[in-house]
Write a protein that holds these residues in place. Sequence first.
Motif, PDB file in Angstrom:
ATOM      1  N   ASP A   1      96.287  11.797  40.239  1.00 37.12           N
ATOM      2  CA  ASP A   1      95.242  10.775  40.298  1.00 37.12           C
ATOM      3  C   ASP A   1      93.956  11.275  40.934  1.00 37.12           C
ATOM      4  N   ASN A   2      93.948  12.531  41.388  1.00 43.19           N
ATOM      5  CA  ASN A   2      92.758  13.060  42.052  1.00 43.19           C
ATOM      6  C   ASN A   2      92.535  14.518  41.650  1.00 43.19           C
ATOM      7  N   THR A   3      91.376  15.042  42.005  1.00 41.75           N
ATOM      8  CA  THR A   3      91.033  16.439  41.750  1.00 41.75           C
ATOM      9  C   THR A   3      91.856  17.338  42.671  1.00 41.75           C
ATOM     10  N   ILE A   4      92.281  18.479  42.147  1.00 38.47           N
ATOM     11  CA  ILE A   4      92.986  19.446  42.989  1.00 38.47           C
ATOM     12  C   ILE A   4      92.195  20.752  43.017  1.00 38.47           C
ATOM     13  N   SER A   5      92.323  21.450  44.115  1.00 42.63           N
ATOM     14  CA  SER A   5      91.676  22.745  44.290  1.00 42.63           C
ATOM     15  C   SER A   5      92.773  23.803  44.398  1.00 42.63           C
ATOM     16  N   ILE A   6      92.765  24.761  43.477  1.00 39.58           N
ATOM     17  CA  ILE A   6      93.806  25.786  43.425  1.00 39.58           C
ATOM     18  C   ILE A   6      93.402  26.977  44.287  1.00 39.58           C
ATOM     19  N   ALA A   7      94.160  27.227  45.339  1.00 37.10           N
ATOM     20  CA  ALA A   7      93.985  28.420  46.167  1.00 37.10           C
ATOM     21  C   ALA A   7      95.004  29.442  45.656  1.00 37.10           C
ATOM     22  N   PRO A   8      94.551  30.523  45.026  1.00 36.27           N
ATOM     23  CA  PRO A   8      95.458  31.432  44.326  1.00 36.27           C
ATOM     24  C   PRO A   8      96.632  31.941  45.172  1.00 36.27           C
ATOM     25  N   ASP A   9      96.389  32.354  46.405  1.00 36.09           N
ATOM     26  CA  ASP A   9      97.474  32.934  47.204  1.00 36.09           C
ATOM     27  C   ASP A   9      98.345  31.886  47.881  1.00 36.09           C
ATOM     28  N   THR A  10      97.989  30.619  47.746  1.00 36.49           N
ATOM     29  CA  THR A  10      98.816  29.528  48.263  1.00 36.49           C
ATOM     30  C   THR A  10      99.670  28.934  47.150  1.00 36.49           C
ATOM     31  N   TYR A  11      99.055  28.718  45.994  1.00 36.98           N
ATOM     32  CA  TYR A  11      99.766  28.130  44.861  1.00 36.98           C
ATOM     33  C   TYR A  11     100.618  29.164  44.117  1.00 36.98           C
ATOM     34  N   PHE A  12     100.181  30.418  44.080  1.00 36.29           N
ATOM     35  CA  PHE A  12     100.886  31.483  43.364  1.00 36.29           C
ATOM     36  C   PHE A  12     101.281  32.580  44.350  1.00 36.29           C
TER      37      PHE A  12
ATOM     38  N   VAL B   1     101.827  40.031  47.654  1.00 36.21           N
ATOM     39  CA  VAL B   1     100.714  40.805  47.103  1.00 36.21           C
ATOM     40  C   VAL B   1      99.551  39.841  46.895  1.00 36.21           C
ATOM     41  N   PRO B   2      98.369  40.131  47.452  1.00 37.07           N
ATOM     42  CA  PRO B   2      97.249  39.200  47.296  1.00 37.07           C
ATOM     43  C   PRO B   2      96.620  39.263  45.899  1.00 37.07           C
ATOM     44  N   ASN B   3      96.172  38.111  45.441  1.00 35.76           N
ATOM     45  CA  ASN B   3      95.426  38.031  44.199  1.00 35.76           C
ATOM     46  C   ASN B   3      94.054  38.642  44.437  1.00 35.76           C
ATOM     47  N   LYS B   4      93.560  39.426  43.483  1.00 35.27           N
ATOM     48  CA  LYS B   4      92.243  40.040  43.656  1.00 35.27           C
ATOM     49  C   LYS B   4      91.187  39.505  42.687  1.00 35.27           C
ATOM     50  N   TYR B   5      91.557  38.549  41.836  1.00 31.79           N
ATOM     51  CA  TYR B   5      90.628  38.009  40.849  1.00 31.79           C
ATOM     52  C   TYR B   5      90.027  36.708  41.365  1.00 31.79           C
ATOM     53  N   GLN B   6      88.722  36.563  41.231  1.00 26.42           N
ATOM     54  CA  GLN B   6      88.043  35.327  41.626  1.00 26.42           C
ATOM     55  C   GLN B   6      87.696  34.525  40.374  1.00 26.42           C
TER      56      GLN B   6
ATOM     57  N   LEU C   1      94.994  35.487  37.342  1.00 30.51           N
ATOM     58  CA  LEU C   1      95.387  36.177  38.565  1.00 30.51           C
ATOM     59  C   LEU C   1      95.463  37.665  38.276  1.00 30.51           C
ATOM     60  N   GLN C   2      95.101  38.477  39.249  1.00 33.22           N
ATOM     61  CA  GLN C   2      95.249  39.929  39.127  1.00 33.22           C
ATOM     62  C   GLN C   2      95.877  40.462  40.407  1.00 33.22           C
ATOM     63  N   TYR C   3      96.863  41.322  40.226  1.00 34.89           N
ATOM     64  CA  TYR C   3      97.559  41.915  41.358  1.00 34.89           C
ATOM     65  C   TYR C   3      97.578  43.425  41.223  1.00 34.89           C
ATOM     66  N   ASN C   4      97.257  44.109  42.296  1.00 35.50           N
ATOM     67  CA  ASN C   4      97.376  45.557  42.348  1.00 35.50           C
ATOM     68  C   ASN C   4      98.802  45.849  42.806  1.00 35.50           C
ATOM     69  N   ILE C   5      99.652  46.275  41.860  1.00 37.27           N
ATOM     70  CA  ILE C   5     101.071  46.436  42.142  1.00 37.27           C
ATOM     71  C   ILE C   5     101.636  47.547  41.263  1.00 37.27           C
ATOM     72  N   GLN C   6     102.670  48.202  41.776  1.00 38.09           N
ATOM     73  CA  GLN C   6     103.316  49.254  40.996  1.00 38.09           C
ATOM     74  C   GLN C   6     104.047  48.658  39.802  1.00 38.09           C
ATOM     75  N   GLU C   7     104.148  49.450  38.761  1.00 41.03           N
ATOM     76  CA  GLU C   7     104.832  48.999  37.543  1.00 41.03           C
ATOM     77  C   GLU C   7     106.323  48.830  37.817  1.00 41.03           C
TER      78      GLU C   7
END
Length: 140
Positions: free
Chosen positions: A66-77, A87-92, A108-114
């Motif tokens: 019923d209201n607007t939400i604000s997505i904080a990448p490292d909190t929601y994902f 691993v922190p998200n690096k994409y804005q 979302l972008q993550y710097n992570i090993q394959e």
Amino acid sequence: MKKLFILCIAIFVFALVLTGCDNTPVKTEYSLNEHAILDDIEITMVDATYQNNILEVEFKMKNNRDNTISIAPDTYFKLYDINQVQVPNKYQNDNNMIKKGDTINFTLQYNIQEKELYEILFYSGIVENNIKFTITNLNK
């Protein structure tokens, strides 16, 4: 009195049927292009790629609250490395706000090993419930 007891039992059974208490397991793990809903947020992982140590994942999200939400990448994902460190998200993203009824694409972008398997947990921000998006067989 006996009729009242039977009536109460019938109402209870009817209420169980209406609320879906049929022991069907709730799905909590999703893959690419599977539609999920958690706490009035519809979410689908629509793309995932891995290149040059960067995992890029795109989600389509619709806000049914019923209201607007604000997505904080490292909190929601949340994505964890092999040592269970987030691993922190690096994409804005240009837009982290989703108005009531609106749909956005969220990257979302993550710097992570394959690895063979990546698991991204999505938290709705309401309770500690989460759902998991699994990514396998990238660039194969």
